[in-house]
Design a protein around this motif. Structure first.
Motif, short mmCIF file in Angstrom:
data_model
loop_
_atom_site.label_atom_id
_atom_site.label_comp_id
_atom_site.label_asym_id
_atom_site.label_seq_id
_atom_site.Cartn_x
_atom_site.Cartn_y
_atom_site.Cartn_z
N MET A 136 0.83 -1.20 0.00
CA MET A 136 0.00 0.00 0.00
C MET A 136 0.87 1.25 0.00
N GLU A 137 1.90 1.24 0.82
CA GLU A 137 2.75 2.43 0.89
C GLU A 137 3.55 2.62 -0.39
N GLN A 138 3.89 1.52 -1.05
CA GLN A 138 4.53 1.64 -2.36
C GLN A 138 3.57 2.26 -3.36
N LEU A 139 2.31 1.82 -3.33
CA LEU A 139 1.28 2.38 -4.20
C LEU A 139 1.10 3.87 -3.94
N PHE A 140 1.07 4.26 -2.67
CA PHE A 140 0.84 5.66 -2.34
C PHE A 140 2.04 6.52 -2.71
N GLY A 141 3.23 5.93 -2.68
CA GLY A 141 4.40 6.66 -3.16
C GLY A 141 4.27 6.98 -4.64
N ILE A 142 3.75 6.03 -5.41
CA ILE A 142 3.52 6.26 -6.84
C ILE A 142 2.48 7.37 -7.02
N VAL A 143 1.41 7.32 -6.23
CA VAL A 143 0.35 8.33 -6.32
C VAL A 143 0.92 9.72 -6.07
N GLU A 144 1.73 9.86 -5.04
CA GLU A 144 2.30 11.18 -4.72
C GLU A 144 3.24 11.66 -5.83
N GLU A 145 4.02 10.74 -6.37
CA GLU A 145 4.93 11.10 -7.46
C GLU A 145 4.16 11.60 -8.67
N LEU A 146 3.09 10.90 -9.04
CA LEU A 146 2.29 11.30 -10.19
C LEU A 146 1.56 12.61 -9.94
N ALA A 147 1.09 12.81 -8.72
CA ALA A 147 0.42 14.06 -8.38
C ALA A 147 1.36 15.24 -8.54
N ALA A 148 2.58 15.08 -8.05
CA ALA A 148 3.56 16.16 -8.17
C ALA A 148 3.88 16.45 -9.64
N ARG A 149 3.96 15.40 -10.44
CA ARG A 149 4.31 15.56 -11.85
C ARG A 149 3.20 16.24 -12.64
N HIS A 150 1.94 15.95 -12.29
CA HIS A 150 0.81 16.43 -13.09
C HIS A 150 0.01 17.53 -12.40
N GLY A 151 0.45 17.99 -11.23
CA GLY A 151 -0.27 19.06 -10.55
C GLY A 151 -1.60 18.64 -9.97
N ALA A 152 -1.73 17.37 -9.58
CA ALA A 152 -2.97 16.87 -8.98
C ALA A 152 -2.98 17.10 -7.48
N VAL A 153 -4.17 17.07 -6.91
CA VAL A 153 -4.36 17.17 -5.46
C VAL A 153 -4.34 15.76 -4.88
N VAL A 154 -3.69 15.57 -3.75
CA VAL A 154 -3.69 14.28 -3.05
C VAL A 154 -4.42 14.44 -1.72
N VAL A 155 -5.42 13.61 -1.49
CA VAL A 155 -6.13 13.57 -0.21
C VAL A 155 -5.56 12.41 0.60
#
Length: 263
Positions: A136-155
């Motif tokens: 799960m934490e590996q998955l969330f690391g990917i989510v944060e990386e993609l959010a930073a790259r694309h300007g998305a909001v992370v909840v």
């Protein structure tokens, strides 16, 4: 974003979490955080439109291939994407493949909307959570990386201790209760820059632990009604969402969608 933020349309993409299981309406259908959020957004904006493409059991590859292009074509103000946890909870998973599918989905959705919302999903505290926590934490690391790259909001729901409380989870131990969904709706609402109505991270009162016999009875009931069928689907390659349509497949005015759902 700020308290005067205005949104005219919202498309939700994902799996059972976004479909709304296990927040049951009296008629047996599911509501969930996305419906709750849509209702609140609609109250602020006449003509507000809402679609929910989520289907229970979907893997991130299916979400990327089936839901993301359809959502992108709708050109909504807000798109929420939550996926990948069904993959991470499988006995065997290629996290590199999960990353690739998430990148594909985010790459399709981010340019199509004003605000893309991603999430670090919550998990019920317990032995199952501990077993899958590294994935799960590996998955969330990917989510944060993609959010930073694309300007998305992370909840960050995963970081909220209260959403790990077993009392926030239905008897299947996989889906949030109505209270859990209500708090997720508030979390996303605040992430969109809208005025807070409550502290969605606030803890519950101290728990009264059931006796040993009651806990064993609950464990046996859970295994019989939920765990064994879930294992059976994994072994046979089936999904709880096989053959089910999207919850709200068209981006239509919220009032019309609500009337259609209640008819």
């Amino acid at each position: 974003m700020g308290i005067n933020a205005s949104y005219t349309s919202f498309v939700a993409v994902g799996d059972s979490f976004t479909e709304g299981m296990s927040d049951l309406r009296p008629d047996g259908s599911y509501r969930g955080w996305a419906d709750l959020l849509a209702a609140r957004l609609a109250a602020r904006e006449p003509g507000f439109r809402y679609a929910n493409l989520a289907v229970r059991g979907k893997l991130i590859g299916q979400i990327a291939a089936e839901q993301a292009p359809a959502a992108a074509a709708m050109r909504a103000d807000v798109v929420t994407l939550v996926g990948g946890l069904n993959d991470a909870l499988r006995p065997k998973v290629d996290m590199g493949l999960v990353r690739g599918h998430l990148e594909e989905a985010v790459g399709i959705l981010a340019p199509s909307c004003r605000t893309l919302v991603l999430m670090r999903s919550p998990g019920r505290n317990g032995p199952v959570m501990e077993r899958f926590r590294p994935r799960m934490e590996q998955l969330f690391g990917i989510v944060e990386e993609l959010a930073a790259r694309h300007g998305a909001v992370v909840v960050d729901l995963y970081g909220a201790e209260v959403l790990g409380d077993p009392r926030m989870w239905d008897v299947d131990r996989l889906h949030l209760t109505a209270e859990g969904h209500r708090r997720v709706a508030e979390a996303v609402w605040q992430s969109l820059g809208l005025p807070a109505e409550e502290d969605w991270r606030a803890g519950l009162p101290p728990a009264v632990l059931p006796g040993w016999a009651a806990r064993r009875s609950q464990d046996l009931s859970f295994a019989r009604q939920h765990l064994l069928p879930w294992i059976g689907r994994r072994l046979t390659g089936r999904s709880s969402g096989d053959g089910l349509p999207a919850k709200r497949p068209e981006l239509v005015p919220y009032e019309a969608a609500a009337a259609e759902r209640s008819s």
